[in-house]
Design a protein around this motif. Structure first.
Motif, mmCIF file in Angstrom:
data_model
loop_
_atom_site.group_PDB
_atom_site.id
_atom_site.type_symbol
_atom_site.label_atom_id
_atom_site.label_comp_id
_atom_site.label_asym_id
_atom_site.label_seq_id
_atom_site.Cartn_x
_atom_site.Cartn_y
_atom_site.Cartn_z
ATOM 1 N N VAL A 31 0.638 -0.951 0.152
ATOM 2 C CA VAL A 31 -0.063 -0.089 0.017
ATOM 3 C C VAL A 31 0.911 1.299 0.032
ATOM 4 N N VAL A 32 1.860 1.311 0.835
ATOM 5 C CA VAL A 32 2.840 2.317 0.588
ATOM 6 C C VAL A 32 3.362 2.816 -0.541
ATOM 7 N N VAL A 33 3.991 1.659 -1.059
ATOM 8 C CA VAL A 33 4.717 1.681 -2.413
ATOM 9 C C VAL A 33 3.607 2.285 -3.481
ATOM 10 N N VAL A 34 2.323 1.688 -3.442
ATOM 11 C CA VAL A 34 1.263 2.239 -4.483
ATOM 12 C C VAL A 34 1.155 3.817 -4.090
ATOM 13 N N ALA A 35 0.861 4.191 -2.675
ATOM 14 C CA ALA A 35 0.802 5.363 -2.576
ATOM 15 C C ALA A 35 1.788 6.427 -2.960
ATOM 16 N N GLY A 36 3.260 5.935 -2.818
ATOM 17 C CA GLY A 36 4.214 6.637 -3.140
ATOM 18 C C GLY A 36 4.015 7.232 -4.682
ATOM 19 N N VAL A 37 3.739 6.194 -5.525
ATOM 20 C CA VAL A 37 3.568 6.289 -6.988
ATOM 21 C C VAL A 37 2.276 7.091 -7.184
ATOM 22 N N VAL A 38 1.011 7.016 -6.470
ATOM 23 C CA VAL A 38 -0.102 7.731 -6.968
ATOM 24 C C VAL A 38 0.308 9.171 -6.226
ATOM 25 N N THR A 39 0.902 9.498 -5.259
ATOM 26 C CA THR A 39 1.233 11.102 -4.760
ATOM 27 C C THR A 39 2.173 11.505 -5.778
ATOM 28 N N GLY A 40 3.139 10.911 -6.208
ATOM 29 C CA GLY A 40 4.199 11.392 -7.420
ATOM 30 C C GLY A 40 3.457 11.602 -8.528
ATOM 31 N N VAL A 41 2.327 10.868 -8.909
ATOM 32 C CA VAL A 41 1.798 11.398 -10.274
ATOM 33 C C VAL A 41 1.050 12.601 -10.101
ATOM 34 N N LEU A 42 -0.002 12.597 -8.687
ATOM 35 C CA LEU A 42 -0.664 14.067 -8.467
ATOM 36 C C LEU A 42 0.237 15.065 -8.245
ATOM 37 N N GLU A 43 1.463 15.008 -7.929
ATOM 38 C CA GLU A 43 2.254 16.189 -7.721
ATOM 39 C C GLU A 43 2.838 16.454 -9.271
ATOM 40 N N LEU A 44 3.073 15.515 -10.024
ATOM 41 C CA LEU A 44 3.497 15.809 -11.345
ATOM 42 C C LEU A 44 2.282 16.704 -12.163
ATOM 43 N N LEU A 45 1.188 16.178 -11.920
ATOM 44 C CA LEU A 45 -0.041 16.697 -12.480
ATOM 45 C C LEU A 45 -0.107 18.183 -11.992
ATOM 46 N N LEU A 46 0.084 18.346 -10.784
ATOM 47 C CA LEU A 46 -0.383 19.741 -10.068
ATOM 48 C C LEU A 46 0.832 20.644 -10.256
ATOM 49 N N ALA A 47 2.202 20.155 -10.857
ATOM 50 C CA ALA A 47 3.146 21.170 -10.987
ATOM 51 C C ALA A 47 3.067 22.258 -12.061
ATOM 52 N N THR A 48 1.947 21.960 -12.877
ATOM 53 C CA THR A 48 1.592 22.943 -13.955
ATOM 54 C C THR A 48 0.599 23.728 -13.473
ATOM 55 N N VAL A 49 -0.135 23.761 -12.601
ATOM 56 C CA VAL A 49 -1.386 24.389 -11.922
ATOM 57 C C VAL A 49 -1.245 25.832 -12.052
ATOM 58 N N ARG A 50 -1.922 26.641 -12.774
ATOM 59 C CA ARG A 50 -1.612 28.147 -12.815
ATOM 60 C C ARG A 50 -3.237 28.740 -12.357
ATOM 61 N N PRO A 87 8.015 4.182 0.146
ATOM 62 C CA PRO A 87 7.479 5.340 -0.738
ATOM 63 C C PRO A 87 8.577 6.045 -1.395
ATOM 64 N N ALA A 88 9.963 6.225 -0.800
ATOM 65 C CA ALA A 88 10.814 7.087 -1.471
ATOM 66 C C ALA A 88 11.250 6.583 -2.706
ATOM 67 N N VAL A 89 11.833 5.344 -2.698
ATOM 68 C CA VAL A 89 12.255 4.825 -4.234
ATOM 69 C C VAL A 89 11.243 4.982 -5.387
ATOM 70 N N PRO A 90 10.138 4.656 -5.201
ATOM 71 C CA PRO A 90 9.156 4.944 -6.360
ATOM 72 C C PRO A 90 9.183 6.198 -6.784
ATOM 73 N N TRP A 91 8.990 7.076 -5.711
ATOM 74 C CA TRP A 91 8.673 8.597 -5.806
ATOM 75 C C TRP A 91 9.744 9.052 -6.491
ATOM 76 N N PHE A 92 11.139 8.877 -6.060
ATOM 77 C CA PHE A 92 12.427 9.029 -6.860
ATOM 78 C C PHE A 92 12.346 8.829 -8.314
ATOM 79 N N ALA A 93 12.198 7.570 -8.476
ATOM 80 C CA ALA A 93 12.092 6.937 -9.900
ATOM 81 C C ALA A 93 11.086 7.498 -10.741
ATOM 82 N N LEU A 94 9.942 7.888 -9.935
ATOM 83 C CA LEU A 94 9.022 8.653 -11.067
ATOM 84 C C LEU A 94 9.168 10.085 -11.036
#
Length: 145
Positions: A31-50, A87-94
């Motif tokens: 669950v923690v690994v999947v959550a690391g990936v999900v939060t990383g994707v969400l953060e990438l999507l929100l990086a361009t919010v204006r 959670p850190a390893v998949p987040w960094f990889a993403l």
């Protein structure tokens, strides 16, 4: 006046069986690994919010908050100090994959986006601080391991 029969009483509570405990820890780790990936994707999507044509730093704030929660949760469910890496390893990889341009020219995280750069620095520092705190923490009293 009632009399309680000893045969009807529930068995005394004790530690869970070792196999069940291990299964729950592994499931929590997944669950923690999947959550690391999900939060990383969400953060990438929100990086361009204006807002009003200007970038806002909501993904950097989300990176700090989510990475603190993920690090804490990883330690709690796995019960090991190294669990902060789950959670850190998949987040960094993403984040590394998002910064590489594809053969078609697509790029998820551009170098001229200050929010994306702040998100990577803030998220990495958060995982580093949480990992360092686990190293310095006194021995835990988690049972069974």
């Amino acid at each position: 006046m009632s009399v309680v029969n000893d045969q009807d009483a529930p068995p005394p509570a004790g530690p869970p069986p070792r196999l069940l405990d291990l299964g729950l820890r592994v499931a929590g780790g997944v669950v923690v690994v999947v959550a690391g990936v999900v939060t990383g994707v969400l953060e990438l999507l929100l990086a361009t919010v204006r807002v009003g044509g200007q970038l806002i730093g909501v993904s950097a704030l989300l990176a700090v908050g989510a990475n603190i929660l993920l690090s804490w949760f990883a330690y709690e469910v796995v019960g090991r100090r190294w669990a902060v890496a789950l959670p850190a390893v998949p987040w960094f990889a993403l984040m590394a994959v998002a910064a590489i341009r594809t053969t078609e020219g697509d790029l998820l995280l551009a170098g001229d986006n200050w929010v994306g750069l702040a998100m990577i620095v803030a998220g990495a520092m958060t995982f580093a601080v949480m990992g360092f705190r686990q190293i310095l923490a006194p021995p835990s009293t988690l049972g069974g391991w």
